[in-house]
Scaffold this active site. Structure first.
Site, PDB file in Angstrom:
ATOM      1  N   LYS A 119      -1.898  -0.294  -3.242  1.00 57.79           N
ATOM      2  CA  LYS A 119      -1.682   0.686  -4.304  1.00 57.79           C
ATOM      3  C   LYS A 119      -0.455   0.289  -5.114  1.00 57.79           C
ATOM      4  O   LYS A 119       0.555  -0.171  -4.555  1.00 57.79           O
ATOM      5  CB  LYS A 119      -1.499   2.065  -3.662  1.00 57.79           C
ATOM      6  CG  LYS A 119      -1.369   3.234  -4.613  1.00 57.79           C
ATOM      7  CD  LYS A 119      -1.275   4.525  -3.796  1.00 57.79           C
ATOM      8  CE  LYS A 119      -1.122   5.766  -4.632  1.00 57.79           C
ATOM      9  NZ  LYS A 119      -1.036   6.988  -3.778  1.00 57.79           N
ATOM     10  N   SER A 200      -4.025  10.511  -4.814  1.00 57.35           N
ATOM     11  CA  SER A 200      -3.685   9.579  -5.875  1.00 57.35           C
ATOM     12  C   SER A 200      -4.078   8.131  -5.600  1.00 57.35           C
ATOM     13  O   SER A 200      -3.998   7.285  -6.488  1.00 57.35           O
ATOM     14  CB  SER A 200      -2.182   9.640  -6.147  1.00 57.35           C
ATOM     15  OG  SER A 200      -1.440   9.273  -4.980  1.00 57.35           O
ATOM     16  N   SER A 224      -3.466  12.241  -0.530  1.00 60.58           N
ATOM     17  CA  SER A 224      -3.695  11.086  -1.410  1.00 60.58           C
ATOM     18  C   SER A 224      -4.301   9.870  -0.729  1.00 60.58           C
ATOM     19  O   SER A 224      -4.679   8.915  -1.398  1.00 60.58           O
ATOM     20  CB  SER A 224      -2.397  10.690  -2.111  1.00 60.58           C
ATOM     21  OG  SER A 224      -2.041  11.668  -3.062  1.00 60.58           O
TER      22      SER A 224
END
Length: 535
Positions: A119, A200, A224
């Site tokens: 990420k 996220s 997330s």
């Protein structure tokens, strides 16, 4: 993070349980669109790919190039998933170095040569910026490895690239759109392209489901890792906070933040945990197909919601657990103190300002925004790009707050941690004499809505509890509803990470419910939906 859900979650946590539903017959499965579905080795899981490298069925360089080609074919073109922000210019060199080690009999472990996506809030020393999806950090090339990235590198993993994410990990506005960033645009869910990929860690979820890497790393503050894993049909594991170093990761909340693996299987997640946790626990060795036998499992009926499709899949998962020897214990109450959800948001706002200011102070020299105040000004000045879809109310609200010595912060932190720890998860485990708690991992993903932002149906699940407590949480695929994946959650006590993974593994091995992405444009690509809608 899904802050618009706080009030709804509060009501759900106190709601009475819904009536169990029977599982409906499975509808016809539509054919995948075009040729987007992964085939051959690219369709394999992380452990299978590790074995393929060991057996010399493929080289790391060949595997890495195949992933790079697939990213170009379906992430940059085709359905344009927009899950990968940038590929690593050094990835092929790292792969060739792995092949040389293997030829010399000097492999570094089961991850050696496996391409992994991170990420884009996680720093690596590779020539890639760490942006959190914001153009304010487009030049944040730090040249340093986060401990997490360093541990992956020490295990021989190929750092394939960085994934798109909900900008600032979904902590810029209460009206945010999961999976959107100004750097990468909107992530698409490979199962159904108009459906929310959640966030996220949206890009990691979509990328791994679409077979763009052997495995991925996401981060979680509250949902997330679990939510994007749930809606993309993956295994996602949020470890106990503190197990994985958060240094070199753009923060929201030191009391809740953690990185964790997102993979196709529990064994893949365990192998990644072995690499990124430098402690003594061997997560893979702790897995056993009979791990649920004789285990008392707390069924959180208070968190299951009322959607009949979600209930049917959850109850089917419970049947599998029971068939594996688990003893199911119904739990119909999870009481929370008044003001719990507003207090939980206040904690995040306080911690975000303090921790982000500390991170920005050490960002790359080319970064001009050095405080949250600077970021707010940057967004205002670049409103056409940064604020094109929603505002920055969480930024401005956080920036108005004082230091972490404020009584308001300390009182809020004490309230929410007590409610989810000693008066929450710990109490439920003790009062019902259970080893683990289970619930749905979330609702059926809604459509992406750039006009209204995230518009979720009634929530299912209680992932906020282990998130705020800092306790381990695992989601495992439990099937799908009209082509949209759903997962089942396992969570429990602090530091019970290996046990939680083992319980999920036993369920996974008995159920085998991971759906394969079909790249449908929308629900009406499903024959049962098209037949009903076209009358």
């Amino acid at each position: 993070m899904h802050h618009r859900l706080f009030a709804a979650l509060g009501a759900l946590a106190l709601a009475a349980c819904a009536t169990p539903a029977e599982a409906p017959p499975a509808p016809a499965t539509p054919a995948p669109l075009a040729n987007y579905e992964a085939t051959g080795l690219l369709a394999k899981t992380l452990p299978e790919l590790s074995d393929a490298l060991i057996r010399r069925e493929i080289t790391s360089a060949q595997l890495t190039q195949a992933y790079l080609d697939r990213i170009a074919a379906i992430d940059d073109a085709g359905p344009r998933l927009q899950a990968v922000l940038v590929t690593n210019p050094d990835a092929l060199a790292q792969a060739r170095a792995s092949d040389a080690r293997r030829a010399a009999g000097q492999t570094l472990g089961p991850l050696d040569g496996l391409p992994i996506l991170l990420k884009d809030n996680i720093e690596t020393l590779d020539p890639m910026a760490t942006t959190a999806g914001s153009l304010a950090l487009k030049d944040n090339v730090t040249g340093r490895d986060s401990p997490l990235a360093a541990n992956l590198r020490a295990g021989g993993a190929v750092i394939l690239g960085k994934t798109n994410l909900s900008q600032w990990a979904n902590f810029r506005s209460n009206q945010s759109l999961s999976g959107w960033s100004s750097v990468g645009g909107q992530v698409r869910n490979p199962h159904m392209l108009d459906r929310n990929p959640c966030g996220s860690s949206s890009g990691t979820g979509a990328a791994i489901a679409a077979s763009l890497a052997a495995g991925g790393i996401g981060t979680e503050t509250n949902g997330s890792i679990i939510c994007p894993s749930n809606v993309n049909g993956l295994v996602g594991f949020k470890p106990t906070v503190g197990v994985i170093s958060q240094d070199g990761i753009i923060p929201i909340s030191p009391s809740q933040d953690t990185a964790g693996p997102m993979t196709k299987t529990v064994l893949g997640a365990a192998l990644l945990m072995n690499a990124i946790d430098t402690g003594d626990t061997d997560y893979a060795a702790a897995l056993a197909p009979d791990a649920l036998k004789g285990v008392r499992v707390g069924v959180l009926r208070t968190a299951q919601g009322s959607n009949p499709d979600v209930l049917a899949r959850f109850n089917a998962a419970l049947d599998v657990m029971e068939a594996q020897g688990a003893e199911l214990v119904e739990i119909t109450e999870f009481n929370l103190p008044d003001g719990f959800f507003p207090a939980s948001l206040l904690v995040l706002e306080y911690e975000f300002k303090a921790s982000l200011n500390a991170y920005l102070a050490s960002a790359a020299p080319a970064v001009t925004a050095r405080t949250l105040t600077d970021l707010i000004a940057f967004n205002d000045a670049q409103a056409d790009t940064e604020l094109a879809l929603f505002g920055q109310d969480l930024f401005t609200g956080s920036d108005r707050l004082g230091p972490l010595t404020d009584k308001a912060y300390l009182d809020a932190l004490s309230l929410v941690q007590a409610a989810t720890r000693e008066n929450g998860i710990d109490k439920l485990l003790a009062d019902h004499n259970v080893a683990v708690l289970v619930s749905p991992s979330g609702p059926v993903a809604p459509r992406v809505d750039p006009v209204n932002g995230d518009v979720w149906p009634e929530w299912a699940g209680a992932g906020w509890a282990p998130a705020i407590a800092g306790y381990p949480h695992l989601t495992v695929p439990a099937g799908e509803v009209h082509g949209i994946p759903l997962g089942v959650s396992f969570f429990g006590a602090r530091s019970a990470d290996a046990a939680i993974l083992a319980y999920g593994y036993a369920y996974e091995q008995a159920s085998q419910m991971r759906p394969v992405p079909r790249y449908l444009t929308g629900a009406e690509d499903r024959p049962e939906i098209a037949a009903a809608m076209g009358k």
